[in-house]
Every structure is written in structure tokens, then in C-alpha cells.
Write a protein that holds these residues in place. Structure first.
Motif, PDB file in Angstrom:
ATOM      1  N   VAL A  18      26.405 -52.800   6.838  1.00  0.00           N
ATOM      2  CA  VAL A  18      27.424 -53.127   5.850  1.00  0.00           C
ATOM      3  C   VAL A  18      27.182 -54.444   5.123  1.00  0.00           C
ATOM      4  CG1 VAL A  18      29.909 -53.553   5.583  1.00  0.00           C
ATOM      5  CG2 VAL A  18      29.091 -51.870   7.238  1.00  0.00           C
ATOM      6  N   ALA A  19      27.474 -54.464   3.807  1.00  0.00           N
ATOM      7  CA  ALA A  19      27.344 -55.679   3.008  1.00  0.00           C
ATOM      8  C   ALA A  19      28.665 -56.426   2.971  1.00  0.00           C
ATOM      9  CB  ALA A  19      26.931 -55.318   1.583  1.00  0.00           C
ATOM     10  N   ALA A  20      28.588 -57.750   2.871  1.00  0.00           N
ATOM     11  CA  ALA A  20      29.807 -58.559   2.823  1.00  0.00           C
ATOM     12  C   ALA A  20      30.385 -58.591   1.417  1.00  0.00           C
ATOM     13  CB  ALA A  20      29.504 -59.970   3.292  1.00  0.00           C
ATOM     14  N   SER A  21      29.538 -58.525   0.397  1.00  0.00           N
ATOM     15  CA  SER A  21      30.000 -58.639  -0.979  1.00  0.00           C
ATOM     16  C   SER A  21      29.147 -57.751  -1.856  1.00  0.00           C
ATOM     17  CB  SER A  21      29.877 -60.093  -1.449  1.00  0.00           C
ATOM     18  OG  SER A  21      30.069 -60.184  -2.838  1.00  0.00           O
ATOM     19  N   TRP A  22      29.739 -57.239  -2.914  1.00  0.00           N
ATOM     20  CA  TRP A  22      28.939 -56.441  -3.831  1.00  0.00           C
ATOM     21  C   TRP A  22      29.244 -56.799  -5.272  1.00  0.00           C
ATOM     22  CZ3 TRP A  22      31.723 -51.723  -5.601  1.00  0.00           C
ATOM     23  CH2 TRP A  22      32.961 -51.557  -4.985  1.00  0.00           C
ATOM     24  N   GLN A  23      29.564 -58.069  -5.492  1.00  0.00           N
ATOM     25  CA  GLN A  23      29.670 -58.621  -6.828  1.00  0.00           C
ATOM     26  C   GLN A  23      28.298 -59.104  -7.298  1.00  0.00           C
ATOM     27  OE1 GLN A  23      32.600 -61.696  -6.075  1.00  0.00           O
ATOM     28  NE2 GLN A  23      34.147 -60.502  -7.150  1.00  0.00           N
ATOM     29  N   ASP A  24      28.228 -59.436  -8.608  1.00  0.00           N
ATOM     30  CA  ASP A  24      27.008 -60.051  -9.095  1.00  0.00           C
ATOM     31  C   ASP A  24      26.940 -61.500  -8.615  1.00  0.00           C
ATOM     32  OD1 ASP A  24      28.746 -61.432 -10.742  1.00  0.00           O
ATOM     33  OD2 ASP A  24      27.605 -61.090 -12.565  1.00  0.00           O
ATOM     34  N   VAL A  49      30.274 -51.023 -15.302  1.00  0.00           N
ATOM     35  CA  VAL A  49      30.155 -51.008 -16.755  1.00  0.00           C
ATOM     36  C   VAL A  49      30.222 -52.458 -17.221  1.00  0.00           C
ATOM     37  CG1 VAL A  49      31.164 -50.214 -18.922  1.00  0.00           C
ATOM     38  CG2 VAL A  49      31.287 -48.755 -16.880  1.00  0.00           C
ATOM     39  N   PRO A  50      29.180 -52.964 -17.884  1.00  0.00           N
ATOM     40  CA  PRO A  50      29.175 -54.378 -18.291  1.00  0.00           C
ATOM     41  C   PRO A  50      30.350 -54.718 -19.198  1.00  0.00           C
ATOM     42  CG  PRO A  50      27.003 -53.386 -18.585  1.00  0.00           C
ATOM     43  CD  PRO A  50      27.952 -52.265 -18.285  1.00  0.00           C
ATOM     44  N   PRO A  51      30.999 -55.866 -18.997  1.00  0.00           N
ATOM     45  CA  PRO A  51      32.084 -56.299 -19.891  1.00  0.00           C
ATOM     46  C   PRO A  51      31.558 -56.445 -21.317  1.00  0.00           C
ATOM     47  CG  PRO A  51      31.984 -57.679 -17.921  1.00  0.00           C
ATOM     48  CD  PRO A  51      30.751 -56.836 -17.916  1.00  0.00           C
ATOM     49  N   GLY A  52      32.343 -56.021 -22.266  1.00  0.00           N
ATOM     50  CA  GLY A  52      31.948 -56.161 -23.658  1.00  0.00           C
ATOM     51  C   GLY A  52      30.912 -55.162 -24.117  1.00  0.00           C
ATOM     52  N   ALA A  87      22.013 -55.194 -15.011  1.00  0.00           N
ATOM     53  CA  ALA A  87      22.721 -54.268 -15.885  1.00  0.00           C
ATOM     54  C   ALA A  87      23.564 -55.022 -16.905  1.00  0.00           C
ATOM     55  CB  ALA A  87      23.600 -53.339 -15.044  1.00  0.00           C
ATOM     56  N   ARG A  88      24.210 -56.094 -16.452  1.00  0.00           N
ATOM     57  CA  ARG A  88      25.039 -56.896 -17.374  1.00  0.00           C
ATOM     58  C   ARG A  88      24.173 -57.526 -18.457  1.00  0.00           C
ATOM     59  NH1 ARG A  88      26.110 -62.035 -16.390  1.00  0.00           N
ATOM     60  NH2 ARG A  88      25.867 -61.727 -14.144  1.00  0.00           N
ATOM     61  N   GLU A  89      23.027 -58.073 -18.058  1.00  0.00           N
ATOM     62  CA  GLU A  89      22.132 -58.724 -19.017  1.00  0.00           C
ATOM     63  C   GLU A  89      21.567 -57.732 -20.037  1.00  0.00           C
ATOM     64  OE1 GLU A  89      19.134 -60.476 -16.616  1.00  0.00           O
ATOM     65  OE2 GLU A  89      20.503 -61.871 -15.618  1.00  0.00           O
ATOM     66  N   ALA A  90      21.245 -56.523 -19.563  1.00  0.00           N
ATOM     67  CA  ALA A  90      20.555 -55.559 -20.423  1.00  0.00           C
ATOM     68  C   ALA A  90      21.499 -54.611 -21.146  1.00  0.00           C
ATOM     69  CB  ALA A  90      19.571 -54.747 -19.578  1.00  0.00           C
ATOM     70  N   GLY A  91      22.790 -54.619 -20.796  1.00  0.00           N
ATOM     71  CA  GLY A  91      23.723 -53.702 -21.426  1.00  0.00           C
ATOM     72  C   GLY A  91      23.567 -52.278 -20.942  1.00  0.00           C
ATOM     73  N   PHE A  92      23.181 -52.121 -19.681  1.00  0.00           N
ATOM     74  CA  PHE A  92      23.057 -50.809 -19.056  1.00  0.00           C
ATOM     75  C   PHE A  92      24.283 -50.557 -18.186  1.00  0.00           C
ATOM     76  CE2 PHE A  92      18.309 -49.557 -18.858  1.00  0.00           C
ATOM     77  CZ  PHE A  92      18.034 -50.157 -20.077  1.00  0.00           C
ATOM     78  N   SER A 309      13.506 -50.625 -19.563  1.00  0.00           N
ATOM     79  CA  SER A 309      13.716 -51.051 -20.943  1.00  0.00           C
ATOM     80  C   SER A 309      12.570 -50.601 -21.840  1.00  0.00           C
ATOM     81  CB  SER A 309      13.883 -52.572 -21.017  1.00  0.00           C
ATOM     82  OG  SER A 309      15.038 -52.983 -20.308  1.00  0.00           O
ATOM     83  N   GLU A 310      11.347 -50.686 -21.331  1.00  0.00           N
ATOM     84  CA  GLU A 310      10.180 -50.217 -22.090  1.00  0.00           C
ATOM     85  C   GLU A 310      10.273 -48.718 -22.334  1.00  0.00           C
ATOM     86  OE1 GLU A 310       6.835 -51.372 -19.766  1.00  0.00           O
ATOM     87  OE2 GLU A 310       6.840 -53.443 -20.473  1.00  0.00           O
TER      88      GLU A 310
END
Length: 316
Positions: A18-24, A49-52, A87-92, A309-310
């Protein structure tokens, strides 16, 4: 006694508990759990889903499969995999499906990737169908580009990504596998599928040169005699009709990468190897207690996102 033995076996299988956290890493973004029904059973996945995100344009989607004995939240832990940040950085959009588990919260889950692994394989879990159901469900929640759906995974999850490449090439555009080799008996992809394979030379679970290592299992019947990393890559070079001589694209202390070009329909096959790190995700900050630290000579998440991305920007 049997249930306890199987539990101990799965704990030793190919992944961590088990993981303790699953945030970025910035602690301000997180995935959320989604329950669906498939094949008469309740299944689940975590969705990020990335914000924005520009909702006027269909977004690429990455399916990220956890290792055997793991679960969706563990794969979504950025300290171990860094996929939410990428995912947030790339908009995926990124989804973390949960494998088959007999436990209420979906822990100690495995994937039916063909010859491996555990209860999912033994009961014939329809994990290809489940993957399709996850993509369809996400498509009802957010606009995704069905021509840019990708799959990645760790260990048993990497094997699941390969199964999708073999049996659902209409669903996934490309796959990136870490520490897990091809596990299907037959593979006839409907089209060339770009492949990136990442593996540590000293992996003690899924041995680089083939076979199950000493740390792979307690009950050998729950896994398989793993195909080697070079053989897996060779098979995809053949299926994609690539040139047989690779070119070295990266060489640094502790890691190297090579690429096979000239494949049909612009597909490529790439292999990245680290000298150490064992059975882990290269570049990870956190690994299981008592296990070898992940190699820092290569950032697997960065390599995977560059690869997707490529492919995403290339013509289909």
C-alpha cells in the motif's frame, strides 16, 4: 492456510504494497477513484484530469497498469512513478486501472497478461475487456482522442500493456513497459505498435536474460518462466518490420538506450537498460523498504512521456 499462502505469494510478486499518498509531488493535484461494472463484477480505476485542460480539444490518454500485488493508488503515487506530474505538464489524461483482486478494497491485485500472473490469470479475468471498458467510461466523462490512447505499466502491469498491444492495437497507439516482458502465447497485432521497453540489467524478479528470479514469487505456479527483455524487443522489431541494427540514442554511466528505425507506418522500437536498480521504476524517489534503490541514471517517467509525446505528434 491456502488463502494466507496466496496472500504471501502476491506480496512477493513483482510489486509493492500500500502507498501512503497518491498526489503529485506538489501535493495539490490528485486522481479520484471511479467504480464501474465489467463482466458482472465491480471494478475500479483512478482517473486524473489536469486542471485547466482545454476541453475543446480531445486529450491524449495514458493507461498506467500497476505491478502484480499492487493496486491503482500505488501506481498513482508520484514519489514512486511521477505519472500525475508528467500528465499535468503534458496535458494528458491518465488513468490507473485496478487489477483483479478478491479483497474489498482491491489490494493485492494482479493482471491476466497471458502467462502471468496470480489469481487474475488463474480465473481468466477479462482484463483486455476491462481496459476497453475503462477507456469507454473515461470517454463519457472527458473528451479523449481515441487515436492517442497509450498504455504503460510496471512488471505484471507492463505485461498487461504488451497484451493490449497484441490483442487491442485498435485501442492503444503505443506501449511503454518497465520491468515486465511479453507474456502472451500468441501475438498478432492488427497494425505496427510503437514500443519502449525499460529494464534493469540486475532485475531479480523478471530476469533481463529470461526466467523468474529469486525474488519473483513464493509459489512458482503463480508466475511463469519469463521471456527475456532482448527476446521481447526482438519480437517487436520483427512484428513492426524494423531495421535489425539499432542505433544508440543514449549512453551515460549506468544507463543506455537504443532505437530501431525503419519500421512500418513510422513505428519505432526502443530499449533502455539501467545497470542497477533491480526490480524498480528508474528515477523513482521511493521503493519498497529493504529493496535496492531505483536507478537514477534514467528517469523512466520522463522517457515514457517523451516517447508518447513523439508518437502523439507523429502521423498514424
Amino acid at each position: 492456510m491456502l488463502h494466507r499462502a496466496l496472500t504471501l505469494c502476491l506480496l512477493a510478486l513483482l510489486a509493492a504494497p500500500v502507498a501512503a499518498s497518491w498526489q503529485d509531488r506538489s501535493k495539490h493535484d490528485e486522481a479520484r477513484m471511479v467504480d464501474i461494472r465489467h463482466d458482472g463484477e465491480k471494478r475500479r480505476y483512478a482517473l486524473y484530469v489536469p486542471p485547466g485542460l482545454d476541453t475543446s480539444k480531445p486529450a491524449p490518454l495514458v493507461l498506467a497498469f500497476h505491478g502484480g500485488g499492487g493496486h491503482a493508488e500505488f501506481m498513482a503515487d508520484d514519489a514512486r512513478y511521477g505519472l500525475i506530474s508528467k500528465a499535468r505538464e503534458a496535458g494528458f489524461v491518465v488513468a490507473f486501472p485496478n487489477g483483479y483482486s478478491r479483497l474489498p478494497r482491491g489490494r493485492l491485485a494482479t493482471w491476466n497478461a497471458g502467462g502471468c500472473c496470480g489469481d487474475a490469470r488463474d480465473r481468466g479475468s477479462d482484463d483486455v475487456g476491462f481496459s476497453r471498458a475503462v477507456v469507454a467510461d473515461i470517454g463519457r466523462r472527458v473528451a479523449i482522442d481515441r487515436q492517442r490512447v497509450f498504455a504503460t505499466g510496471m512488471s505484471n502491469g507492463a505485461m498487461m500493456a504488451y497484451r493490449l498491444a497484441c490483442e487491442a492495437a485498435d485501442l492503444v497507439r503505443a506501449v511503454a513497459a518497465v520491468a515486465g516482458t511479453e507474456a502472451v502465447a500468441e501475438c498478432r497485432p492488427a497494425r505496427p505498435v510503437p514500443v519502449l521497453h525499460i529494464h534493469a540489467r540486475n532485475d531479480t524478479h523478471v530476469l533481463f536474460d529470461g526466467g523468474a528470479g529469486p525474488d519473483a514469487f513464493r509459489d512458482a505456479s503463480k508466475v511463469m518462466d519469463f521471456v527475456s527483455a532482448p527476446e521481447t524487443v526482438k519480437r517487436w522489431v520483427g512484428r513492426n518490420a524494423c531495421q535489425t541494427q539499432p542505433e544508440r540514442t543514449l549512453e551515460r554511466p549506468g544507463a543506455w538506450c537504443e532505437r530501431y528505425r525503419g519500421c512500418r507506418d513510422g513505428a519505432t522500437v526502443q530499449l533502455c537498460v539501467t545497470a542497477d536498480g533491480g526490480h524498480s521504476w528508474p528515477g523513482a524517489e521511493a521503493v519498497r523498504r529493504g529493496k535496492e534503490n531505483a536507478s537514477q541514471a534514467l528517469d523512466a517517467s520522463e522517457a515514457i512521456w517523451t516517447f508518447f509525446s513523439e508518437v502523439s505528434g507523429a502521423r498514424r
